[in-house]
Design a protein around this motif. Sequence first.
Motif, PDB file in Angstrom:
ATOM      1  N   THR A 209       0.829  -1.200   0.000  1.00 53.70           N
ATOM      2  CA  THR A 209       0.000   0.000   0.000  1.00 53.70           C
ATOM      3  C   THR A 209       0.860   1.245   0.000  1.00 53.70           C
ATOM      4  OG1 THR A 209      -0.093   0.183   2.386  1.00 53.70           O
ATOM      5  CG2 THR A 209      -1.772  -1.214   1.328  1.00 53.70           C
ATOM      6  N   ALA A 210       0.254   2.372  -0.306  1.00 51.24           N
ATOM      7  CA  ALA A 210       0.983   3.640  -0.290  1.00 51.24           C
ATOM      8  C   ALA A 210       1.533   3.922   1.096  1.00 51.24           C
ATOM      9  CB  ALA A 210       0.080   4.781  -0.747  1.00 51.24           C
ATOM     10  N   THR A 211       0.774   3.580   2.143  1.00 49.22           N
ATOM     11  CA  THR A 211       1.255   3.797   3.515  1.00 49.22           C
ATOM     12  C   THR A 211       2.502   2.970   3.787  1.00 49.22           C
ATOM     13  OG1 THR A 211      -0.970   4.257   4.285  1.00 49.22           O
ATOM     14  CG2 THR A 211       0.649   3.652   5.955  1.00 49.22           C
ATOM     15  N   ALA A 212       2.520   1.728   3.361  1.00 53.49           N
ATOM     16  CA  ALA A 212       3.668   0.860   3.596  1.00 53.49           C
ATOM     17  C   ALA A 212       4.879   1.329   2.812  1.00 53.49           C
ATOM     18  CB  ALA A 212       3.325  -0.578   3.229  1.00 53.49           C
ATOM     19  N   GLN A 213       4.666   1.958   1.662  1.00 55.74           N
ATOM     20  CA  GLN A 213       5.780   2.403   0.840  1.00 55.74           C
ATOM     21  C   GLN A 213       6.378   3.716   1.316  1.00 55.74           C
ATOM     22  OE1 GLN A 213       4.215   2.595  -3.102  1.00 55.74           O
ATOM     23  NE2 GLN A 213       4.482   0.409  -3.480  1.00 55.74           N
ATOM     24  N   CYS A 214       5.586   4.592   1.911  1.00 56.00           N
ATOM     25  CA  CYS A 214       6.067   5.942   2.174  1.00 56.00           C
ATOM     26  C   CYS A 214       6.367   6.247   3.629  1.00 56.00           C
ATOM     27  CB  CYS A 214       5.052   6.957   1.675  1.00 56.00           C
ATOM     28  SG  CYS A 214       3.582   7.060   2.715  1.00 56.00           S
ATOM     29  N   CYS A 215       5.933   5.419   4.497  1.00 55.88           N
ATOM     30  CA  CYS A 215       5.948   5.832   5.902  1.00 55.88           C
ATOM     31  C   CYS A 215       6.997   5.103   6.737  1.00 55.88           C
ATOM     32  CB  CYS A 215       4.572   5.608   6.522  1.00 55.88           C
ATOM     33  SG  CYS A 215       3.295   6.524   5.666  1.00 55.88           S
ATOM     34  N   ALA A 216       7.388   5.767   7.791  1.00 56.85           N
ATOM     35  CA  ALA A 216       8.321   5.171   8.748  1.00 56.85           C
ATOM     36  C   ALA A 216       7.681   3.936   9.363  1.00 56.85           C
ATOM     37  CB  ALA A 216       8.640   6.189   9.834  1.00 56.85           C
ATOM     38  N   PRO A 217       8.497   2.985   9.819  1.00 53.38           N
ATOM     39  CA  PRO A 217       7.952   1.755  10.411  1.00 53.38           C
ATOM     40  C   PRO A 217       6.922   2.000  11.505  1.00 53.38           C
ATOM     41  CG  PRO A 217      10.300   1.540  10.115  1.00 53.38           C
ATOM     42  CD  PRO A 217       9.948   2.976   9.764  1.00 53.38           C
ATOM     43  N   ILE A 218       7.107   3.052  12.268  1.00 53.37           N
ATOM     44  CA  ILE A 218       6.179   3.325  13.366  1.00 53.37           C
ATOM     45  C   ILE A 218       4.796   3.728  12.847  1.00 53.37           C
ATOM     46  CG2 ILE A 218       6.681   5.768  13.734  1.00 53.37           C
ATOM     47  CD1 ILE A 218       6.841   4.993  16.778  1.00 53.37           C
ATOM     48  N   ALA A 219       4.731   4.218  11.594  1.00 49.88           N
ATOM     49  CA  ALA A 219       3.456   4.629  11.012  1.00 49.88           C
ATOM     50  C   ALA A 219       2.836   3.540  10.132  1.00 49.88           C
ATOM     51  CB  ALA A 219       3.645   5.900  10.190  1.00 49.88           C
ATOM     52  N   ARG A 220       3.588   2.494   9.843  1.00 47.40           N
ATOM     53  CA  ARG A 220       3.076   1.423   8.985  1.00 47.40           C
ATOM     54  C   ARG A 220       2.161   0.469   9.720  1.00 47.40           C
ATOM     55  NH1 ARG A 220       8.415  -0.755   6.607  1.00 47.40           N
ATOM     56  NH2 ARG A 220       9.261   1.292   6.314  1.00 47.40           N
ATOM     57  N   GLU A 221       2.603   0.062  10.882  1.00 48.59           N
ATOM     58  CA  GLU A 221       1.846  -0.904  11.673  1.00 48.59           C
ATOM     59  C   GLU A 221       2.297  -0.798  13.120  1.00 48.59           C
ATOM     60  OE1 GLU A 221       2.807  -4.692   9.974  1.00 48.59           O
ATOM     61  OE2 GLU A 221       4.885  -4.605  10.611  1.00 48.59           O
ATOM     62  N   PRO A 222       1.468  -1.263  14.040  1.00 49.49           N
ATOM     63  CA  PRO A 222       1.873  -1.209  15.451  1.00 49.49           C
ATOM     64  C   PRO A 222       3.122  -2.065  15.687  1.00 49.49           C
ATOM     65  CG  PRO A 222      -0.474  -1.669  15.253  1.00 49.49           C
ATOM     66  CD  PRO A 222       0.107  -1.770  13.869  1.00 49.49           C
ATOM     67  N   LEU A 223       3.982  -1.587  16.538  1.00 49.40           N
ATOM     68  CA  LEU A 223       5.177  -2.353  16.912  1.00 49.40           C
ATOM     69  C   LEU A 223       4.763  -3.558  17.747  1.00 49.40           C
ATOM     70  CD1 LEU A 223       7.522   0.536  18.057  1.00 49.40           C
ATOM     71  CD2 LEU A 223       7.751  -0.807  15.972  1.00 49.40           C
ATOM     72  N   SER A 224       5.509  -4.644  17.595  1.00 47.39           N
ATOM     73  CA  SER A 224       5.265  -5.800  18.461  1.00 47.39           C
ATOM     74  C   SER A 224       5.734  -5.447  19.869  1.00 47.39           C
ATOM     75  CB  SER A 224       6.028  -7.019  17.948  1.00 47.39           C
ATOM     76  OG  SER A 224       7.420  -6.862  18.172  1.00 47.39           O
ATOM     77  N   GLU A 225       5.291  -6.205  20.828  1.00 49.39           N
ATOM     78  CA  GLU A 225       5.687  -5.957  22.218  1.00 49.39           C
ATOM     79  C   GLU A 225       7.204  -6.050  22.369  1.00 49.39           C
ATOM     80  OE1 GLU A 225       4.697  -7.826  26.611  1.00 49.39           O
ATOM     81  OE2 GLU A 225       3.225  -8.079  25.003  1.00 49.39           O
TER      82      GLU A 225
ATOM     83  N   ASP B 183       9.589  -5.696  19.954  1.00 51.88           N
ATOM     84  CA  ASP B 183      10.239  -4.587  19.262  1.00 51.88           C
ATOM     85  C   ASP B 183      10.124  -3.297  20.064  1.00 51.88           C
ATOM     86  OD1 ASP B 183      11.152  -6.065  17.115  1.00 51.88           O
ATOM     87  OD2 ASP B 183       9.472  -5.539  15.805  1.00 51.88           O
ATOM     88  N   ALA B 184       8.952  -3.050  20.612  1.00 48.30           N
ATOM     89  CA  ALA B 184       8.753  -1.836  21.410  1.00 48.30           C
ATOM     90  C   ALA B 184       9.666  -1.828  22.631  1.00 48.30           C
ATOM     91  CB  ALA B 184       7.294  -1.716  21.829  1.00 48.30           C
ATOM     92  N   ALA B 185       9.811  -2.970  23.286  1.00 55.79           N
ATOM     93  CA  ALA B 185      10.682  -3.058  24.464  1.00 55.79           C
ATOM     94  C   ALA B 185      12.138  -2.828  24.078  1.00 55.79           C
ATOM     95  CB  ALA B 185      10.511  -4.410  25.144  1.00 55.79           C
ATOM     96  N   ASP B 186      12.594  -3.437  22.985  1.00 56.85           N
ATOM     97  CA  ASP B 186      13.984  -3.262  22.529  1.00 56.85           C
ATOM     98  C   ASP B 186      14.264  -1.812  22.140  1.00 56.85           C
ATOM     99  OD1 ASP B 186      14.427  -5.970  22.877  1.00 56.85           O
ATOM    100  OD2 ASP B 186      14.228  -6.455  20.743  1.00 56.85           O
TER     101      ASP B 186
ATOM    102  N   LEU C 268      17.388   2.273  15.024  1.00 57.37           N
ATOM    103  CA  LEU C 268      16.796   3.377  15.772  1.00 57.37           C
ATOM    104  C   LEU C 268      16.416   4.520  14.832  1.00 57.37           C
ATOM    105  CD1 LEU C 268      16.142   4.238  18.671  1.00 57.37           C
ATOM    106  CD2 LEU C 268      18.436   5.183  18.811  1.00 57.37           C
ATOM    107  N   GLY C 269      17.313   4.873  13.924  1.00 57.74           N
ATOM    108  CA  GLY C 269      17.040   5.951  12.983  1.00 57.74           C
ATOM    109  C   GLY C 269      15.910   5.618  12.032  1.00 57.74           C
ATOM    110  N   ALA C 270      15.833   4.370  11.605  1.00 59.92           N
ATOM    111  CA  ALA C 270      14.806   3.955  10.647  1.00 59.92           C
ATOM    112  C   ALA C 270      13.410   3.980  11.255  1.00 59.92           C
ATOM    113  CB  ALA C 270      15.122   2.560  10.121  1.00 59.92           C
ATOM    114  N   LEU C 271      13.331   3.972  12.559  1.00 61.19           N
ATOM    115  CA  LEU C 271      12.034   3.963  13.219  1.00 61.19           C
ATOM    116  C   LEU C 271      11.162   5.143  12.791  1.00 61.19           C
ATOM    117  CD1 LEU C 271      10.247   2.601  15.384  1.00 61.19           C
ATOM    118  CD2 LEU C 271      11.388   4.038  17.077  1.00 61.19           C
TER     119      LEU C 271
END
Length: 114
Positions: free
Chosen positions: A2-18, A20-23, A101-104
């Motif tokens: 989708t356009a969202t998956a192509q253009c957005c930072a990982p944090i805006a694409r989908e919720p982080l897993s528990e 990933d969020a902890a790390d 970290l930067g890619a987030l």
Amino acid sequence: MTATAQCCAPIAREPLSEDDAADLAVMLKAVADPVRLRLLSMIGSHAGGEACVCDLTPAFDLSGPTISHHLKVLRTAGLIDSERRGTWVYYWIVPAAVARLGALFTPLAESVSV
């Protein structure tokens, strides 16, 4: 994709897993301190890609043990690594961790036609 998956930072694409969020939270907490953020910057920009603790300590009005504590927090977060050489410890950035970290928050470089 989708356009969202192509253009957005990982944090805006989908919720982080528990996990990933902890790390990522550990890394974000590590760089949330101004001294640690400066240390990370100093290490990353140092000639040769690594810095001796003896090169870092004079830049701060802090004791050696306090600088060592801050470096330990960065190392525990996985952002830097180190090696003892004689009486000195040398530090370098872990590129994959800093990139993660930067890619987030960084959108992908590709533009999206809508």
